[in-house]
Motif scaffolding. Structure first.
Motif, mmCIF file in Angstrom:
data_model
loop_
_atom_site.group_PDB
_atom_site.id
_atom_site.type_symbol
_atom_site.label_atom_id
_atom_site.label_comp_id
_atom_site.label_asym_id
_atom_site.label_seq_id
_atom_site.Cartn_x
_atom_site.Cartn_y
_atom_site.Cartn_z
ATOM 1 N N SER A 63 -0.181 -0.322 9.346
ATOM 2 C CA SER A 63 -0.813 0.958 9.069
ATOM 3 C C SER A 63 -1.028 1.750 10.344
ATOM 4 C CB SER A 63 -2.153 0.732 8.363
ATOM 5 O OG SER A 63 -2.809 1.947 8.119
ATOM 6 N N ARG A 72 0.587 5.082 0.431
ATOM 7 C CA ARG A 72 -0.380 6.056 0.942
ATOM 8 C C ARG A 72 0.123 7.475 0.646
ATOM 9 N NH1 ARG A 72 -1.895 4.466 6.965
ATOM 10 N NH2 ARG A 72 0.054 5.612 7.269
ATOM 11 N N GLN A 112 0.854 -1.183 0.000
ATOM 12 C CA GLN A 112 0.000 0.000 0.000
ATOM 13 C C GLN A 112 0.891 1.235 0.000
ATOM 14 O OE1 GLN A 112 -2.834 -0.089 3.202
ATOM 15 N NE2 GLN A 112 -4.109 -1.640 2.230
ATOM 16 N N ILE A 159 3.579 0.705 3.029
ATOM 17 C CA ILE A 159 3.554 -0.442 3.930
ATOM 18 C C ILE A 159 3.462 -1.690 3.061
ATOM 19 C CG2 ILE A 159 2.670 0.697 5.982
ATOM 20 C CD1 ILE A 159 -0.110 -0.158 5.240
ATOM 21 N N ARG A 165 -2.881 -3.992 8.420
ATOM 22 C CA ARG A 165 -3.608 -3.119 9.343
ATOM 23 C C ARG A 165 -2.735 -2.756 10.539
ATOM 24 N NH1 ARG A 165 -8.118 -6.320 7.776
ATOM 25 N NH2 ARG A 165 -7.831 -7.748 9.531
ATOM 26 N N SER A 220 -3.139 0.492 -3.930
ATOM 27 C CA SER A 220 -3.093 -0.865 -3.389
ATOM 28 C C SER A 220 -2.631 -1.835 -4.465
ATOM 29 C CB SER A 220 -4.469 -1.286 -2.866
ATOM 30 O OG SER A 220 -4.895 -0.433 -1.821
ATOM 31 N N THR A 243 0.654 5.321 10.773
ATOM 32 C CA THR A 243 -0.222 6.488 10.851
ATOM 33 C C THR A 243 0.004 7.285 12.125
ATOM 34 O OG1 THR A 243 -1.909 5.338 9.553
ATOM 35 C CG2 THR A 243 -2.631 7.248 10.828
ATOM 36 N N THR A 265 -4.863 5.902 -1.508
ATOM 37 C CA THR A 265 -4.047 4.705 -1.351
ATOM 38 C C THR A 265 -3.945 3.951 -2.671
ATOM 39 O OG1 THR A 265 -4.712 4.495 0.958
ATOM 40 C CG2 THR A 265 -3.769 2.544 -0.086
#
Length: 964
Positions: A892, A558, A556, A717, A889, A616, A896, A614
């Protein structure tokens, strides 16, 4: 249900089937992932059927299949990569086993099986699994019902006790009260997912027209309300006795287990359950139509729809595979004929094909939704012309075959990323093929599909054949259907119930005390994924984790180009810009890139959220480099073609109009706007508003891209079986990326809430009302008050066994599900309680929400609830890092909020030490009803009078949230 073949097919050369022949049937050498382990002692009463093991890098799911003397099929798949197990019990009974006039029984029974058994109290099944840190559910389709749970590995014995108790010791616990409660829950599910949802009745109406009266596929899985109303408790018990014997079930277990001990437990808990009546495979009968059947209905939708369904074969039929290839050519993705002939040229918002297969029949479906100005009749003409085009061009091309087969292989590999995915495949193959190694069959049949096969099935099942053609049109537009109905819904013939009402029970026996709940073993050791951090030359930061279990890579990228960068007059520009990056580039057409990606078995997509857009990427690891080349071409050299923009703009507008027909999404969006302010872009739908999108220009998109799509502050990520050094080399392609970035703009001041106000949006004829109650709350904080408030809410509305859900769903039968939650990020936070409830219960549902929230605020939680919460949350990390998406996740969250992975340890310390007093103080602080607003989307004519006494102030809004 997603087609089984798409998850489990590949190439014949990859197949490895090993049947272990041993002299002593009680033991064999187990080979799992090429490792030879200790002999497994097989208990008396079992016989080993077969086993499959890996020899090299071939794609398969290792397993061993056994059968108990009572007919129970057992499939074990040891996998010690994560400290969890997935247990699945599949019964070969779905709506296809039901009798006319008794529709919905299989699905109804799925609900009943969660209501306790002889030794498991009401609600205890959910409670025990949730408390164990696990997750659970069940599902029903036409051909099977399954019950499944994923739990920490130390809970396996307890799961076997639970599943065996409801298989063999269920009927004595079934009460009239439970029966009536779940009947209401199923009605609410039908209201939420069928009657109150746009196009929700489509497949039910098509099934009625496609199949002869009395055919078990002529009704939907959820059944008819009148059949549910007519059912009694005795009907349900007879259904259980007929279909729920061990000889009609498959128990499949995958994960971190001791295989020998697992067999001992299975024998202990299931061995005393007697066989049920013999069950034969259902008999397939070819479905044919003597003419095209045109049907129609008006619905609460924005766009009309044409849906054309041809009956074909049945699941696992030799012609299923070539029909699937035909489906892909006609209507899957940007390489398809329907996309070219309807979507690309702006005549349709959506157009695709599907070939859904079940045990007794398959349907080949072609569907489309027109853009305004185009009619359903015109789309039908284009669909039929597209079929002729397929034939006139000579059918399938070599390129088509290559593309479809590559997609099959990659989807199969992705399906092996979780234990639950592997267990589900083993169970499905066993149920429908009597062979868990169905991967091998699929590999062979799809590998052998030829161009001639595709043309043959086209001529056999589609060309000049009859179909059901359904028109769904907005209410009041009956004249816009394709043509007058040529087939009418019939008055169903309900057979008289002449069966014997005397129940012949099959009591199970046990040589141990079943009332004793098995104690879990020692909690498994949970390892947080190792992470690595690197920075590539243009400053993009990379956070990664290695996942060696499957040869796949998920990335990903971002980019800080989300909705917060939009002006309030440009709402939707972030979303449409992201969509434009999936269209033509300066070098290639979108169809060419789509074709390349499908041949690689990869996907590249863009999506815009609050903060980020994002990129992906998902690919087989062997194809990282060519996939990244395509991704970077899309990112760095979009063509920004005028025709693409106009088409996507129309699609986005129609999507927004259609969203206004969905009461649930409308209620949540309007609640967000009221709480965070209409002048804050992120409070609106990511797609913007109809008014703002209509005004957007291609220059707006170009300007947004130029201002925001640069590498500064972008983050990557990645989860892959490729190590950090090699991955860093792969990502060097990002070094060629240049461009500008923008700073996060200041947010507008959040509005003062008119606490105690009801905001009402009228949705005429709504079968349900959508309720939202809440206020602004805490921003995200991994180890602060936000985390602690989430712990506090768990027993109020954060779990199935929470007070809110037990009240509204299990006790009252008002809803399919109710919950409350704290949700926040670094710049906003909210507390919200919500449910979709039966329309006539709207006022009392709000009262019940209030009572539960206020009681929790005033009195806090009990000692038992504190213990339940600590056990449930304390053990759920065992299933938190299994799949690449779960690891993403986790990464992330770290990226973040600038966390170290040790934040998980800090959270566990907080969980261990937090006490009831602290949680009760948090409840008193954050659950003040006099600070909350209420939003209801429902039928004003039905519910408004009952709501007036409850609110001093009621404000009526339109679908956009504007005051009327």
């Amino acid at each position: 249900m997603k087609k089984q073949m798409l998850m489990v097919a590949g190439m014949a050369s990859m197949l490895c089937l090993v049947a272990c022949d041993v002299k002593d049937p009680k033991q064999y050498i187990s080979q799992i992932d090429n490792k030879q382990v200790m002999p497994v002692v097989v208990p008396e009463g079992f016989k080993k059927i077969t086993s499959v093991a890996k020899k090299g890098n071939e794609i398969l799911i290792p397993f061993t299949k056994y059968q108990l003397d009572n007919g129970l099929t057992v499939i074990l798949h040891p996998d010690n990569s994560d400290p969890l197990v997935h247990v699945d019990v599949t019964y070969h009974v779905g709506s296809g086993r039901e009798d006319p006039g008794k529709s919905g029984f299989a699905h109804f029974f799925e609900h009943m099986m969660f209501q306790g058994s002889e030794n498991v109290a009401d609600e205890q099944h959910f409670g025990l699994i949730t408390e164990s840190g696990g997750t659970l559910n069940g599902s029903t389709n036409t051909d099977r019902t399954n019950y499944y749970e994923t739990v920490p590995s130390n809970q396996l014995e307890r799961m076997l006790w639970l599943e065996s108790d409801r298989m063999g010791f269920f009927l004595d616990a079934v009460t009239k009260e439970k029966f009536e409660n779940q009947r209401e829950t199923v009605k609410n599910e039908r209201g939420q997912n069928y009657d109150n949802r746009p196009y929700g009745l489509l497949r039910e109406r098509v099934g009625e027209a496609l199949f002869p009266e009395g055919h078990p596929y002529s009704w939907s899985t959820i059944g008819y309300i009148e059949d549910l109303n007519r059912a009694d408790l005795n009907d349900l018990k007879k259904f259980f006795l007929r279909w729920y014997g061990p000889n009609n079930a498959t128990l499949t277990i995958g994960g971190d287990m001791d295989e020998a001990q697992t067999l001992v437990w299975i024998k202990k808990y299931f061995g005393g359950i007697p066989r049920g009546p013999e069950v034969k495979k259902p008999k397939y009968t070819q479905v044919t139509l003597d003419q095209d059947r045109y049907i129609s209905m008006e619905d609460n939708v924005n766009l009309p729809l044409v849906y054309m369904a041809f009956p074909t074969v049945h699941v696992n039929h030799p012609d299923e595979a070539p029909l699937d290839v035909l489906m892909s050519i006609l209507g899957s993705g940007k390489t398809s004929l329907l996309y070219k002939n309807m979507v690309k040229n702006g005549k349709a918002v959506q157009a695709n094909a599907n070939h859904s297969c079940a045990e007794l029949s398959c349907q080949f479906v072609l569907l489309a939704l027109p853009t305004p100005g185009n009619t359903l009749s015109e789309l039908e003409t284009i669909i039929r012309a597209s079929l002729e085009e397929f034939e006139n061009r000579g059918g399938a091309k070599d390129d088509d075959i290559e593309r479809v087969k590559a997609g099959i292989v990659s989807d199969m590999v992705y399906g092996l990323e979780s234990v639950s995915g592997k267990v589900s495949q083993l169970a499905a193959y066993e149920t429908l093929r009597s062979n868990p190694d169905g991967i091998g069959d699929d590999i062979a049949r799809y590998e052998n599909v030829t161009k001639d096969d595709v043309m043959r099935v086209y001529k056999t099942f589609i060309k000049d054949k009859h179909s059901v053609v359904m028109s769904i049109v907005p209410k009041g537009q009956a004249k816009s259907i394709i043509k007058a109905d040529t087939w009418q819904r019939y008055e169903r013939t309900i057979p008289e119930n002449t069966g014997d009402n005397n129940l012949v029970l099959r009591p199970g026996v046990s040589d141990f005390d079943r009332t004793v709940i098995p104690s879990p073993g020692e909690n498994p050791s949970i390892k947080v994924p190792d992470i690595y951090r690197v920075e590539i030359k243009n400053g993009v930061k990379v956070l990664g984790a290695v996942n060696e279990e499957v040869p796949t890579t998920t990335i990903q990228l971002r980019i800080p180009a989300g909705q917060t960068r939009e002006g309030i007059d440009k709402l939707g520009v972030a979303s449409i810009t992201a969509s434009m990056l999936e269209e033509n580039t300066l070098k290639s057409t979108s169809e060419e890139l789509s074709n390349q990606l499908q041949k690689l078995g990869s996907s590249v997509s863009f999506s815009a959220g609050d903060n980020f857009t994002t990129l992906s990427i998902r690919t087989l690891s062997k194809n990282i480099d060519p996939t990244l080349v395509i991704a970077m071409e899309r990112l760095t050299s979009p063509k920004f073609d005028t025709a693409d923009f106009e088409r996507l703009k129309k699609q986005q507008i129609e999507g927004l109009k259609n969203a206004k027909k969905n009461a649930g999404s409308m209620a949540t969006e309007i609640f967000s706007k009221l709480v965070f302010g209409y002048n804050n872009s992120f409070a609106h739908s990511n797609s913007g508003t109809i008014a703002t999108v209509e005004k957007l220009t291609l220059e707006d998109v170009k300007a947004f891209y130029t201002a925001n799509y640069g590498p500064a502050n972008a983050e990557v990520i990645v989860v892959s079986n490729v190590n950090s050094e090699s991955m860093t080399k792969h990502l060097q392609t990002l070094n060629n990326w240049t461009g500008q970035s923008s700073q996060m703009p200041m947010l507008n001041t959040f509005p003062q809430l008119a606490a105690g106000t009801l905001y009402f949006i009228d949705k005429p004829d709504a079968a349900q009302s959508e309720i939202r109650i809440g206020k602004r709350a805490l921003n995200y904080d991994a180890t602060g008050e936000y985390y602690r408030a989430d712990l506090m809410n768990y027993n109020l509305g954060g779990a199935f066994n929470s007070r809110i859900n037990l009240n509204l769903r299990e006790d009252k039968g008002y809803t399919y599900g109710a919950r409350s939650l704290f949700n926040g990020n670094d710049f906003r936070g909210v507390f919200r309680a919500q449910a979709g409830v039966r329309a006539d219960t709207t006022a009392d549902s709000i009262l019940q929400f209030r009572n539960e929230i206020n009681a929790f605020k005033e009195n806090g939680l009990t000692d038992e609830e504190l213990t339940f919460m600590k056990r449930a949350i304390g053990q759920r990390d065992a299933r938190a890092y299994e799949t690449p998406n779960q690891k993403l996740r986790f990464l992330s969250e770290i990226m973040t909020y600038s966390l170290d992975k040790t934040f998980v340890d800090d959270q566990n310390t907080i969980l261990a030490n937090i006490d009831k007093a602290e949680l009760n103080l948090l409840a008193a602080k954050h659950l003040k009803l006099d600070e909350m607003i209420t939003v209801v989307v429902g039928d004003k004519a039905k519910v408004m009078e009952s709501l007036k006494p409850m609110f001093e102030k009621i404000v009526e809004l339109d679908a956009e949230g504007a005051t009327l």
